[in-house]
Motif scaffolding. Sequence first.
Motif, PDB file in Angstrom:
ATOM      1  N   PHE A 131     -11.611  15.989  25.365  1.00  0.00           N
ATOM      2  CA  PHE A 131     -13.030  16.379  25.410  1.00  0.00           C
ATOM      3  C   PHE A 131     -13.877  15.168  25.781  1.00  0.00           C
ATOM      4  O   PHE A 131     -13.744  14.094  25.198  1.00  0.00           O
ATOM      5  CB  PHE A 131     -13.492  16.926  24.054  1.00  0.00           C
ATOM      6  CG  PHE A 131     -13.176  18.373  23.863  1.00  0.00           C
ATOM      7  CD1 PHE A 131     -13.986  19.359  24.411  1.00  0.00           C
ATOM      8  CD2 PHE A 131     -12.048  18.760  23.147  1.00  0.00           C
ATOM      9  CE1 PHE A 131     -13.691  20.701  24.254  1.00  0.00           C
ATOM     10  CE2 PHE A 131     -11.734  20.098  22.987  1.00  0.00           C
ATOM     11  CZ  PHE A 131     -12.558  21.073  23.547  1.00  0.00           C
ATOM     12  N   GLN A 132     -14.732  15.380  26.756  1.00  0.00           N
ATOM     13  CA  GLN A 132     -15.677  14.333  27.165  1.00  0.00           C
ATOM     14  C   GLN A 132     -17.047  14.988  27.221  1.00  0.00           C
ATOM     15  O   GLN A 132     -17.155  16.213  27.199  1.00  0.00           O
ATOM     16  CB  GLN A 132     -15.306  13.807  28.539  1.00  0.00           C
ATOM     17  CG  GLN A 132     -13.951  13.103  28.534  1.00  0.00           C
ATOM     18  CD  GLN A 132     -13.572  12.645  29.916  1.00  0.00           C
ATOM     19  OE1 GLN A 132     -13.537  13.446  30.842  1.00  0.00           O
ATOM     20  NE2 GLN A 132     -13.299  11.366  30.058  1.00  0.00           N
ATOM     21  N   GLY A 133     -18.071  14.187  27.335  1.00  0.00           N
ATOM     22  CA  GLY A 133     -19.373  14.844  27.384  1.00  0.00           C
ATOM     23  C   GLY A 133     -20.531  13.896  27.432  1.00  0.00           C
ATOM     24  O   GLY A 133     -20.392  12.737  27.836  1.00  0.00           O
ATOM     25  N   LEU A 134     -21.671  14.414  26.966  1.00  0.00           N
ATOM     26  CA  LEU A 134     -22.909  13.641  27.042  1.00  0.00           C
ATOM     27  C   LEU A 134     -23.910  14.145  26.024  1.00  0.00           C
ATOM     28  O   LEU A 134     -23.772  15.255  25.505  1.00  0.00           O
ATOM     29  CB  LEU A 134     -23.506  13.712  28.457  1.00  0.00           C
ATOM     30  CG  LEU A 134     -24.145  15.029  28.890  1.00  0.00           C
ATOM     31  CD1 LEU A 134     -25.110  14.756  30.041  1.00  0.00           C
ATOM     32  CD2 LEU A 134     -23.107  16.027  29.331  1.00  0.00           C
ATOM     33  N   MET A 135     -24.897  13.312  25.787  1.00  0.00           N
ATOM     34  CA  MET A 135     -26.000  13.692  24.901  1.00  0.00           C
ATOM     35  C   MET A 135     -27.001  14.511  25.708  1.00  0.00           C
ATOM     36  O   MET A 135     -27.255  14.208  26.882  1.00  0.00           O
ATOM     37  CB  MET A 135     -26.715  12.449  24.368  1.00  0.00           C
ATOM     38  CG  MET A 135     -25.809  11.474  23.664  1.00  0.00           C
ATOM     39  SD  MET A 135     -25.458  12.072  22.011  1.00  0.00           S
ATOM     40  CE  MET A 135     -24.157  10.979  21.509  1.00  0.00           C
ATOM     41  N   ILE A 280     -10.953  25.970  18.124  1.00  0.00           N
ATOM     42  CA  ILE A 280     -12.054  25.495  18.971  1.00  0.00           C
ATOM     43  C   ILE A 280     -11.560  24.408  19.934  1.00  0.00           C
ATOM     44  O   ILE A 280     -12.106  24.213  21.020  1.00  0.00           O
ATOM     45  CB  ILE A 280     -13.245  24.994  18.116  1.00  0.00           C
ATOM     46  CG1 ILE A 280     -14.527  24.988  18.958  1.00  0.00           C
ATOM     47  CG2 ILE A 280     -12.993  23.633  17.489  1.00  0.00           C
ATOM     48  CD1 ILE A 280     -15.799  24.813  18.159  1.00  0.00           C
ATOM     49  N   GLU A 281     -10.490  23.731  19.513  1.00  0.00           N
ATOM     50  CA  GLU A 281      -9.944  22.657  20.345  1.00  0.00           C
ATOM     51  C   GLU A 281      -9.375  23.194  21.666  1.00  0.00           C
ATOM     52  O   GLU A 281      -9.110  22.440  22.589  1.00  0.00           O
ATOM     53  CB  GLU A 281      -8.864  21.862  19.566  1.00  0.00           C
ATOM     54  CG  GLU A 281      -7.621  22.645  19.140  1.00  0.00           C
ATOM     55  CD  GLU A 281      -7.828  23.541  17.905  1.00  0.00           C
ATOM     56  OE1 GLU A 281      -8.908  23.481  17.301  1.00  0.00           O
ATOM     57  OE2 GLU A 281      -6.904  24.305  17.578  1.00  0.00           O
ATOM     58  N   LYS A 282      -9.231  24.521  21.758  1.00  0.00           N
ATOM     59  CA  LYS A 282      -8.698  25.113  23.002  1.00  0.00           C
ATOM     60  C   LYS A 282      -9.831  25.557  23.937  1.00  0.00           C
ATOM     61  O   LYS A 282      -9.582  26.048  25.037  1.00  0.00           O
ATOM     62  CB  LYS A 282      -7.811  26.311  22.674  1.00  0.00           C
ATOM     63  CG  LYS A 282      -6.626  25.926  21.790  1.00  0.00           C
ATOM     64  CD  LYS A 282      -5.490  26.927  21.950  1.00  0.00           C
ATOM     65  CE  LYS A 282      -4.293  26.522  21.121  1.00  0.00           C
ATOM     66  NZ  LYS A 282      -4.215  27.205  19.831  1.00  0.00           N
ATOM     67  N   ALA A 283     -11.077  25.421  23.466  1.00  0.00           N
ATOM     68  CA  ALA A 283     -12.217  25.869  24.296  1.00  0.00           C
ATOM     69  C   ALA A 283     -12.347  24.985  25.533  1.00  0.00           C
ATOM     70  O   ALA A 283     -11.961  23.813  25.514  1.00  0.00           O
ATOM     71  CB  ALA A 283     -13.500  25.808  23.485  1.00  0.00           C
ATOM     72  N   HIS A 284     -12.897  25.564  26.593  1.00  0.00           N
ATOM     73  CA  HIS A 284     -13.185  24.742  27.774  1.00  0.00           C
ATOM     74  C   HIS A 284     -14.421  23.881  27.522  1.00  0.00           C
ATOM     75  O   HIS A 284     -14.535  22.796  28.060  1.00  0.00           O
ATOM     76  CB  HIS A 284     -13.406  25.626  29.004  1.00  0.00           C
ATOM     77  CG  HIS A 284     -12.170  26.372  29.406  1.00  0.00           C
ATOM     78  ND1 HIS A 284     -11.878  27.630  28.967  1.00  0.00           N
ATOM     79  CD2 HIS A 284     -11.135  25.996  30.192  1.00  0.00           C
ATOM     80  CE1 HIS A 284     -10.718  28.028  29.471  1.00  0.00           C
ATOM     81  NE2 HIS A 284     -10.239  27.051  30.218  1.00  0.00           N
ATOM     82  N   SER A 285     -15.353  24.414  26.726  1.00  0.00           N
ATOM     83  CA  SER A 285     -16.546  23.614  26.422  1.00  0.00           C
ATOM     84  C   SER A 285     -17.113  23.997  25.068  1.00  0.00           C
ATOM     85  O   SER A 285     -16.860  25.101  24.562  1.00  0.00           O
ATOM     86  CB  SER A 285     -17.598  23.778  27.520  1.00  0.00           C
ATOM     87  OG  SER A 285     -18.076  25.100  27.573  1.00  0.00           O
ATOM     88  N   ILE A 286     -17.868  23.046  24.497  1.00  0.00           N
ATOM     89  CA  ILE A 286     -18.430  23.220  23.141  1.00  0.00           C
ATOM     90  C   ILE A 286     -19.861  22.682  23.131  1.00  0.00           C
ATOM     91  O   ILE A 286     -20.145  21.617  23.690  1.00  0.00           O
ATOM     92  CB  ILE A 286     -17.602  22.424  22.094  1.00  0.00           C
ATOM     93  CG1 ILE A 286     -16.148  22.897  22.054  1.00  0.00           C
ATOM     94  CG2 ILE A 286     -18.240  22.516  20.712  1.00  0.00           C
ATOM     95  CD1 ILE A 286     -15.244  22.051  21.142  1.00  0.00           C
TER      96      ILE A 286
END
Length: 463
Positions: A131-135, A280-286
């Motif tokens: 999982f990667q992302g941003l604020m 939830i760890e299998k979701a594409h996004s959160i």
Amino acid sequence: MYPHNSDWQNMQVYFDAFTEISQQFFDRLDDETVAKLKVDLKPQALSDSGLDFSEVVERLKQQVIPQLSAARGPRYWGFVTGGATPIATFADWLVATFDQNVHKAGDSVASLIELQAIEWLCELFELPKTFQGLMTTGATASNFLAACCARQFAGLKQGINVAQQGVYGLDVDIFSTTPHASMCKSLGMSGLGQKQFHPIKALPDSEAMDVNDLAFCLSQSTAKAKIVIASAGTVTTTDFDDLAAVASICQKFGAWLHVDAAFGLFERVVMGTEGKTKGIEKAHSITLDCHKWLNVPYDCGVFLTQHRDLLEQSFDLPAPYLANESTTPDFMSLGVENSRRFRALPVWLSLLAYGKQSVKDWVESNINLAKQLADWIDDSDDYELVHPCQMNVILFRPTAKGLSQSQMDQKTKALLKKINTDGRLFLSPGIWQGQEIIRIALSNWQTQQQDIEVAIQVLKDCI
Ligand SMILES: Cc1ncc(COP(=O)(O)O)c(C=O)c1O
């Protein structure tokens, strides 16, 4: 020469005013009327040459401060509202001092801080490193990024690069049971359409998805791409979809899975990976909000995805004047804004200062206190608990035997107004099974036993 109010040599004057105003504001939080229901700001002419700082402070003291809510205090229980901790508040003061633009890497450490804050959040919530992302500015903005990623996924399945070509001709079915209003707004903003989702049945007396109905509807769908929007903590009943089951159904039918876990993800800090967020760890996004249970100041949401490439495809903006040689991701290419504040700093400093244990304590304490207040309401002859308290939210109304539905709704609305006017609490309304209810949501780290006792007294006094 600087014009007046611009002399950095004179910073002490600002520090003094700031300290006095902040201290007074904090000191009043406990006894202050929580929400100011009637506020007033008279029209005033825009100053031509600007006012002296002393005059500016005077205006602030007269016109603004007395009319602010105690939203950061322990008894503002409307919506899902956190209250900034001392460290997070300190960090946010520094955000203005440092005034960094976290758009591109390459000119400061700010982007690395955002990267590390995201990594720490994944560690806090025991999410895979993929999982990667941003604020973002909040869960609404994160849900919008989710809609754009899902839209891009749907397009690529049928040879359309939506970011480049638009949604015209896109063949996609979207499924959800109780999406948050911000998710519907996001579907609208992304061109997928606010109302263009197939409603999946809810389980009885619940807002959670009936996974059998999901499996059936996906099996019937002939669309070239399918998107499922699940909830980890609905805003009214705090129901969680069975994410492990939803994820495996999505996998079977090749559907994209987004989970709105704006506040529900915090349940994982208490219950671990086998609790309500299992799968939830299998979701594409959160979607996640830090201005809720992480108790950092507004505004701060987070978007996480295991497919950062789709974010990049959706939001990258190549422009010669923005080129650089850094290998750190450019956050402006992952989200809506080009220019971005250093909102990762309060998250980074909070996690550094409080660690996992404090976050767990805040969440656990709010849940225990909510259950205690819910039990009192359930036992009371004057009130009716309309739904079991499963986490931090209490849904109730006054008992109304012999009244028609509309009389009951009137009574509930009148009571909410009375409670909020009383001022010791602030609560917000809701609808459950078509009826007006009053909603209490605890997500402030400062809420304690004594606040529950105040609430019980208010409920006794206002009936
Ligand atoms: C589940 C859920 N999603 C989205 C939102 C919207 O959050 P924000 O106000 O940060 O945009 C909320 C707010 O309460 C929420 O509970």
